[in-house]
Scaffold this motif. Structure first.
Motif, PDB file in Angstrom:
ATOM      1  N   ASN A   1       0.827  -1.207   0.000  1.00 51.37           N
ATOM      2  CA  ASN A   1       0.000   0.000   0.000  1.00 51.37           C
ATOM      3  C   ASN A   1       0.858   1.253   0.000  1.00 51.37           C
ATOM      4  OD1 ASN A   1      -3.010  -0.688   0.261  1.00 51.37           O
ATOM      5  ND2 ASN A   1      -2.088  -2.055   1.758  1.00 51.37           N
ATOM      6  N   TRP A   2       1.939   1.246   0.768  1.00 46.91           N
ATOM      7  CA  TRP A   2       2.813   2.412   0.802  1.00 46.91           C
ATOM      8  C   TRP A   2       3.406   2.697  -0.571  1.00 46.91           C
ATOM      9  CZ3 TRP A   2       6.169   2.241   5.912  1.00 46.91           C
ATOM     10  CH2 TRP A   2       5.307   2.316   7.015  1.00 46.91           C
TER      11      TRP A   2
ATOM     12  N   GLU B   1       0.984   4.370  -2.926  1.00 48.48           N
ATOM     13  CA  GLU B   1       0.707   5.762  -2.583  1.00 48.48           C
ATOM     14  C   GLU B   1       1.850   6.676  -3.015  1.00 48.48           C
ATOM     15  OE1 GLU B   1      -2.093   6.861  -1.553  1.00 48.48           O
ATOM     16  OE2 GLU B   1      -3.016   4.912  -1.255  1.00 48.48           O
TER      17      GLU B   1
ATOM     18  N   GLN C   1       1.883   7.191  -6.661  1.00 45.10           N
ATOM     19  CA  GLN C   1       0.875   8.180  -7.031  1.00 45.10           C
ATOM     20  C   GLN C   1       1.422   9.597  -6.877  1.00 45.10           C
ATOM     21  OE1 GLN C   1      -3.017  10.190  -4.961  1.00 45.10           O
ATOM     22  NE2 GLN C   1      -2.717   8.009  -4.629  1.00 45.10           N
TER      23      GLN C   1
ATOM     24  N   ASN D   1      -3.051  -2.230  -6.828  1.00 44.73           N
ATOM     25  CA  ASN D   1      -2.966  -0.959  -6.114  1.00 44.73           C
ATOM     26  C   ASN D   1      -2.729   0.199  -7.075  1.00 44.73           C
ATOM     27  OD1 ASN D   1      -3.038  -1.428  -3.053  1.00 44.73           O
ATOM     28  ND2 ASN D   1      -1.617  -2.999  -3.738  1.00 44.73           N
TER      29      ASN D   1
ATOM     30  N   GLU E   1      -4.873   3.890  -7.724  1.00 39.30           N
ATOM     31  CA  GLU E   1      -4.246   5.198  -7.525  1.00 39.30           C
ATOM     32  C   GLU E   1      -4.386   6.060  -8.770  1.00 39.30           C
ATOM     33  OE1 GLU E   1      -3.422   6.019  -4.663  1.00 39.30           O
ATOM     34  OE2 GLU E   1      -3.352   4.041  -3.723  1.00 39.30           O
TER      35      GLU E   1
END
Length: 224
Positions: A63-64, A67, A70, A184, A188
């Protein structure tokens, strides 16, 4: 103290939300893993054992990295690309790295400008791209962490089903690694594109992420 809390409210609020949700994820992830282990006839594991496990690490890291990818892409894309009418975009006449006057560099620096903005040479060049480079480094670091923790978790599953473990490079080329990454990334990219386009036509009064309510739709680079 009140002034400190006011001046840093956004960072503090999201920092506390981050810690709260990370702890919540740890408890929920531990419970989910224990349920799966019991279903398979295994024994549950303790909370701290789960927090130190590759299962928890890979869930957090994947997840990091998405992000930070993005933010990295958005930081650099908005230098050269625009969305007419979006407060997330520059107007057409400012596309590119902009002039020293626009960026308050060289003869245009201010007394309060950061020291490296005044220094010139390689220090100013580095500082001029420092935000994007640091976010890129965080993305690469978290993606590398995901690959290492993901390989460990994947190999645990392999051994549990009496299959051979794989090396790091083989795991990076595997469907499991890219499935974790791409599921993921696509969310994003959808979020970035949606925000850029929706903010052209929709408003949130008082938010700097929105234009003032009465601003025409085609007005670019103006926030409320």
């Amino acid at each position: 103290m009140k002034r400190f809390l006011r001046d840093n409210g956004l960072g503090l609020a999201f920092g506390l939300l981050f810690l709260a949700t990370l702890i919540g994820q740890a408890f929920a992830g531990n419970a989910d893993l224990d349920n799966r282990r019991l279903t398979d006839g295994g024994d549950p594991i303790g909370f701290w054992q789960y927090v130190a496990s590759s299962d928890f690490a890979v869930d957090v890291a994947e997840n990091w990295q998405s992000e930070y990818l993005q933010f990295f892409l958005f930081i650099f894309a908005t230098v050269w690309l625009m969305q007419r009418g979006s407060p997330e975009s520059k107007p057409a006449d400012r596309i590119g790295a902009e002039s020293d006057k626009d960026q308050l560099l060289g003869a245009h620096v201010k007394e309060q400008s950061p020291p490296w903005a005044k220094a010139g040479g390689w220090r100013t060049a580095l500082y001029s791209n420092s935000l994007g480079l640091v976010v890129l480094g965080l993305f690469v670091g978290s993606w590398l962490t995901q690959s290492i923790a993901g390989r460990s978790a994947y190999n645990n599953d392999q051994l549990n089903t009496f299959q051979d473990p794989v090396g790091w490079w083989d795991y990076v080329l595997s469907a499991d690694f890219w499935n974790r990454s791409l599921q993921n990334w696509q969310s994003e990219f959808l979020a970035i594109g949606s925000m850029a386009v929706l903010s052209v036509y929709l408003r949130q009064r008082g938010s700097p992420e929105s234009k003032p309510v009465g601003t025409p739709h085609d007005r670019t680079d103006e926030s409320g």
